[in-house]
Design a protein around this motif. Structure first.
Motif, PDB file in Angstrom:
ATOM      1  N   VAL A   1      40.979  28.855  20.562  1.00  0.00           N
ATOM      2  CA  VAL A   1      40.744  29.692  19.382  1.00  0.00           C
ATOM      3  C   VAL A   1      42.095  30.263  18.962  1.00  0.00           C
ATOM      4  N   GLN A   2      42.440  29.982  17.694  1.00  0.00           N
ATOM      5  CA  GLN A   2      43.785  30.303  17.208  1.00  0.00           C
ATOM      6  C   GLN A   2      43.710  31.083  15.902  1.00  0.00           C
ATOM      7  N   GLY A   3      44.348  32.239  15.829  1.00  0.00           N
ATOM      8  CA  GLY A   3      44.468  32.980  14.570  1.00  0.00           C
ATOM      9  C   GLY A   3      45.303  32.179  13.587  1.00  0.00           C
TER      10      GLY A   3
ATOM     11  N   ASP B   1      41.364  20.024  22.373  1.00  0.00           N
ATOM     12  CA  ASP B   1      41.341  19.194  21.152  1.00  0.00           C
ATOM     13  C   ASP B   1      40.323  19.703  20.134  1.00  0.00           C
ATOM     14  N   VAL B   2      39.596  20.755  20.503  1.00  0.00           N
ATOM     15  CA  VAL B   2      38.665  21.411  19.581  1.00  0.00           C
ATOM     16  C   VAL B   2      39.092  22.875  19.445  1.00  0.00           C
ATOM     17  N   VAL B   3      39.263  23.339  18.202  1.00  0.00           N
ATOM     18  CA  VAL B   3      39.814  24.680  17.984  1.00  0.00           C
ATOM     19  C   VAL B   3      39.017  25.449  16.937  1.00  0.00           C
ATOM     20  N   LEU B   4      38.696  26.701  17.243  1.00  0.00           N
ATOM     21  CA  LEU B   4      38.128  27.617  16.242  1.00  0.00           C
ATOM     22  C   LEU B   4      39.286  28.368  15.589  1.00  0.00           C
ATOM     23  N   LEU B   5      39.181  28.578  14.281  1.00  0.00           N
ATOM     24  CA  LEU B   5      40.282  29.196  13.547  1.00  0.00           C
ATOM     25  C   LEU B   5      39.838  30.442  12.775  1.00  0.00           C
ATOM     26  N   PRO B   6      39.874  31.615  13.386  1.00  0.00           N
ATOM     27  CA  PRO B   6      39.655  32.847  12.611  1.00  0.00           C
ATOM     28  C   PRO B   6      40.972  33.238  11.915  1.00  0.00           C
TER      29      PRO B   6
ATOM     30  N   MET C   1      50.288  35.995  16.426  1.00  0.00           N
ATOM     31  CA  MET C   1      49.240  35.087  15.962  1.00  0.00           C
ATOM     32  C   MET C   1      48.619  34.442  17.211  1.00  0.00           C
ATOM     33  N   LEU C   2      47.729  35.248  17.832  1.00  0.00           N
ATOM     34  CA  LEU C   2      47.241  34.942  19.171  1.00  0.00           C
ATOM     35  C   LEU C   2      46.424  33.649  19.235  1.00  0.00           C
TER      36      LEU C   2
END
Ligand code: HPA
Length: 234
Positions: free
Chosen positions: A59-61, A14-19, A45-46
């Motif tokens: 972590v999602q591109g 439920d927590v995501v980093l977005l590069p 889009m890994l």
């Protein structure tokens, strides 16, 4: 049925980093998370889910620009129930006192994008970060002695603008830096009543046209990710 993130319910934290760059997602998963599992590879889009200091984090591109992050943020918030999304990216400085490698925490995101113009029928929405996340990130970075700048930024639809001086108007009105995604991320987080923040490292200067070397980018990037991970679990 989400079409761009093909994963099972529960695969994404439920927590995501977005590069923006999917290879950065891979780098973060492989180097800073433990037990990382890749859940998405559609269009390369890994996306990965792993553990950071005992907390489940994904972590999602997102790709570059508002239309691309819009697709991934919509699916993360609306289909996968993501509660907190933190963009980690680069930006160009438009203020003389903000230098390459500096850290900018995006408090609000003005934009030249047509997206909110379409969405709000010409009304002028103000995309804003979640205050508690902004406060956490600022305090975490400050405690490490990294002197972040927190303030308004610009999310532009064009990296290569027709008018090379376009940034000067935004600078005159107090914007700190230019990137391409925060306005749409903040707007969608507000729509779905979720939390969002953009943490940016300055990769180039629109003022003197300097840019970071790959090594400098790497160091600044690692520092930004450290702040983002700590903010994510705060
Ligand atoms: N413009 C837009 N986006 C950016 C820039 C820029 O100069 N630098 C990094 N992302």
């Amino acid at each position: 049925m989400p079409t761009h993130i093909v994963a099972k319910m529960g695969d994404i934290a439920d927590v995501v980093l977005l590069p923006g760059d999917p290879l950065r997602a891979k780098f973060i998963a492989e180097n800073l998370l433990t037990d990382a599992v890749q859940y998405n590879s559609v269009r390369n889009m890994l996306g990965y889910t792993g553990i950071y200091r005992g907390n489940r984090i994904s972590v999602q591109g997102t790709g570059m620009g508002a239309p691309s992050i819009s697709i991934y943020a919509n699916e993360l918030f609306n289909e996968f129930g993501v509660r907190r999304a933190i963009r980690v990216g680069t930006a160009g400085t438009i203020q003389p006192y903000i230098k390459i490698r500096d850290l900018v925490i995006a408090m609000a995101a003005s934009t030249d994008s047509g997206i909110n113009n379409i969405r709000f029928g010409g009304r002028d929405y103000a995309p804003t970060a979640t205050f508690t996340l902004l406060k956490s990130a600022y305090e975490i970075a400050s405690a490490k002695g990294w002197k972040p700048f927190a303030g308004p930024i610009v999310s532009s639809d064009m990296f290569y603008t027709e008018n090379p001086d376009e940034w000067k108007l935004w600078a005159k009105f107090g914007c700190l830096a230019i990137e391409m995604e925060c306005a749409e991320l903040y707007t969608l987080a507000a729509k779905y009543n979720r939390e969002a923040l953009g943490i940016l490292t300055i990769s180039d200067s629109l003022i003197d046209k300097t840019a970071t070397t790959p090594e400098e980018r790497e160091t600044a990037f690692t520092r930004m990710i450290e702040i983002a991970l700590e903010t994510a679990i705060s």
